[in-house]
Design an enzyme around this catalytic site. Structure first.
Site, PDB file in Angstrom:
ATOM      1  N   VAL A 103      19.691 -52.299  47.976  1.00  0.00           N
ATOM      2  CA  VAL A 103      19.799 -51.624  49.268  1.00  0.00           C
ATOM      3  C   VAL A 103      20.802 -52.399  50.118  1.00  0.00           C
ATOM      4  O   VAL A 103      20.722 -53.625  50.223  1.00  0.00           O
ATOM      5  CB  VAL A 103      18.440 -51.556  49.988  1.00  0.00           C
ATOM      6  CG1 VAL A 103      18.584 -50.818  51.320  1.00  0.00           C
ATOM      7  CG2 VAL A 103      17.398 -50.875  49.110  1.00  0.00           C
ATOM      8  N   ASP A 218       3.165 -46.792  44.627  1.00  0.00           N
ATOM      9  CA  ASP A 218       3.739 -48.141  44.680  1.00  0.00           C
ATOM     10  C   ASP A 218       3.613 -48.723  46.083  1.00  0.00           C
ATOM     11  O   ASP A 218       4.581 -49.226  46.659  1.00  0.00           O
ATOM     12  CB  ASP A 218       5.202 -48.118  44.235  1.00  0.00           C
ATOM     13  CG  ASP A 218       5.713 -49.514  43.859  1.00  0.00           C
ATOM     14  OD1 ASP A 218       4.879 -50.408  43.599  1.00  0.00           O
ATOM     15  OD2 ASP A 218       6.946 -49.704  43.799  1.00  0.00           O
TER      16      ASP A 218
END
Length: 374
Positions: A103, A218
């Site tokens: 990211v 998650d």
């Protein structure tokens, strides 16, 4: 005799009248068929669902953002602009990593700062592409204050890129276990409680606030991002699945998914993911928020004692009314303070959420109701 000849001529004439039009029709059909044959080689016979990706070239410049919170039409973004916005995807601009890629912090031509997730370059067959499809399918149709906002995407060649709003304070994981940007600030108790409430609200919306429920699969501290006011937003939907029935009963997959330390015990047994698996992960997250311990790291309760699993350690302390012994000392809560009662109440919720039997765990609706009483 003349009558017989006349009759034969009449029958022959009638037959020709019928045969000639039939032969003409057959000729026209054959010619039409021959003209159509070349086009059949270009028809696509695949029934595989496709993403709403435009056919514009990677060099085209087309930025797209939600016009309103409920506008979920996303257009393809320019690879050239994204490359420029991230400094050529420079390592210096990496602010985190997701399940299948890095990211980056990026600045758009408009001057707006965003987060850009570049998934692993395996093209249409790789795990990164499966995450890309999952995030578009899920986040492209969701809007909630406690969910990360997807702004746009790019699909060019082997590149699969997602663009999100930038959460300036980074992840909860960084604040609990690493150095926060800005120099040594600590996450105080009001902020931790607010984060727990925000994460719970996000999961309640996913499980109960939609016609088709969503399982995140998650839930962990690195997937909880923090805004300026420490509002929590759940992120990273690469493993998420939309279910068609009740989230408590639908087993969307028997394949283990998630992160060590947060995964519900039934997942390792191949039972399959349900909403109660997300509830378990949320309970572990709450323990992490209150104790400051990573779930994937074992805990040594006392010097000389054997290391034990963090969840087992916390559950035993909560069950024996020793919750005050496991609080993160950096919070600075006094034994008789109001915050101590709140911390104990939060740990009690975590204890219920992490029950080894999934049927005994509360739903996220019930969790939010309990949190509202703290």
């Amino acid at each position: 005799m003349d009558d017989l000849v006349f009759a034969l001529l009449a029958v022959g004439g009638s037959s020709l009248a019928v045969a000639i039009p039939c032969l003409l029709v057959a000729f026209l059909c054959l010619r039409s068929s021959n003209n159509l044959k070349p086009s059949t080689h270009h028809r696509c016979c695949s029934s595989e669902p496709t993403l709403p990706i435009s056919t514009s070239t990677p060099e085209s410049s087309s930025w797209s953002f939600y016009a309103t919170d409920m506008d979920t039409s996303l257009e393809k973004l320019s690879l050239a602009d994204l490359t420029a916005a991230t400094g050529g995807f420079s390592p210096n601009n990496i602010i985190g990593d997701g399940s299948f890629g890095f990211v980056y912090r990026a600045v758009l031509p408009s001057g707006a700062a965003v987060a850009v997730k570049r998934l692993s370059g395996d093209g249409a067959i790789g795990a990164g592409n499966r995450e890309f499809r999952a995030e578009l399918e899920v986040l492209g149709n969701l809007s909630h204050p406690n969910l990360t906002r997807l702004l746009g995407y790019c699909a060019a060649g082997h590149d699969r890129i997602l663009v999100y709003e930038l959460m300036e304070r980074g992840s909860l994981d960084t604040w609990l276990h690493g150095d926060a940007e800005g120099g040594g600030e600590k996450l105080d108790w009001p902020a931790r409680l607010r984060v727990a409430r925000g994460a719970a609200a996000a999961l309640e919306f996913l499980h109960h606030g939609r016609r088709l429920p969503v399982l995140h699969r998650d839930v962990k501290s690195s997937n909880v991002l923090l805004g300026e006011g420490f509002e929590a937003k759940l992120a990273d939907f690469g493993l998420a699945r939309i279910v068609k029935e009740s989230p408590a009963k639908s087993h969307v997959s028997t394949q283990a998914a998630g992160t060590a330390g947060y995964v519900a015990p039934e997942i390792w047994l191949g039972v399959g993911a349900t909403a109660k698996a997300d509830v378990y992960s949320f309970g572990v997250l709450v323990m992490e928020i209150v104790t400051g311990h990573r779930p994937s790291w074992p805990v040594k309760a006392k010097i000389g004692e054997e290391e034990v699993d963090m969840v087992d350690w916390a559950r035993e302390k909560i069950a024996t009314d020793k919750a005050s012994e496991i609080l993160d000392q950096r919070i600075g809560i006094g034994e008789q303070a109001k915050e101590m009662d709140e911390a104990k109440g939060l740990l009690e919720i975590a204890w219920q959420c992490t029950d080894s039997a999934h049927k005994n765990r509360p739903t996220m609706e019930e969790v939010v109701a309990m949190l509202n009483k703290i």
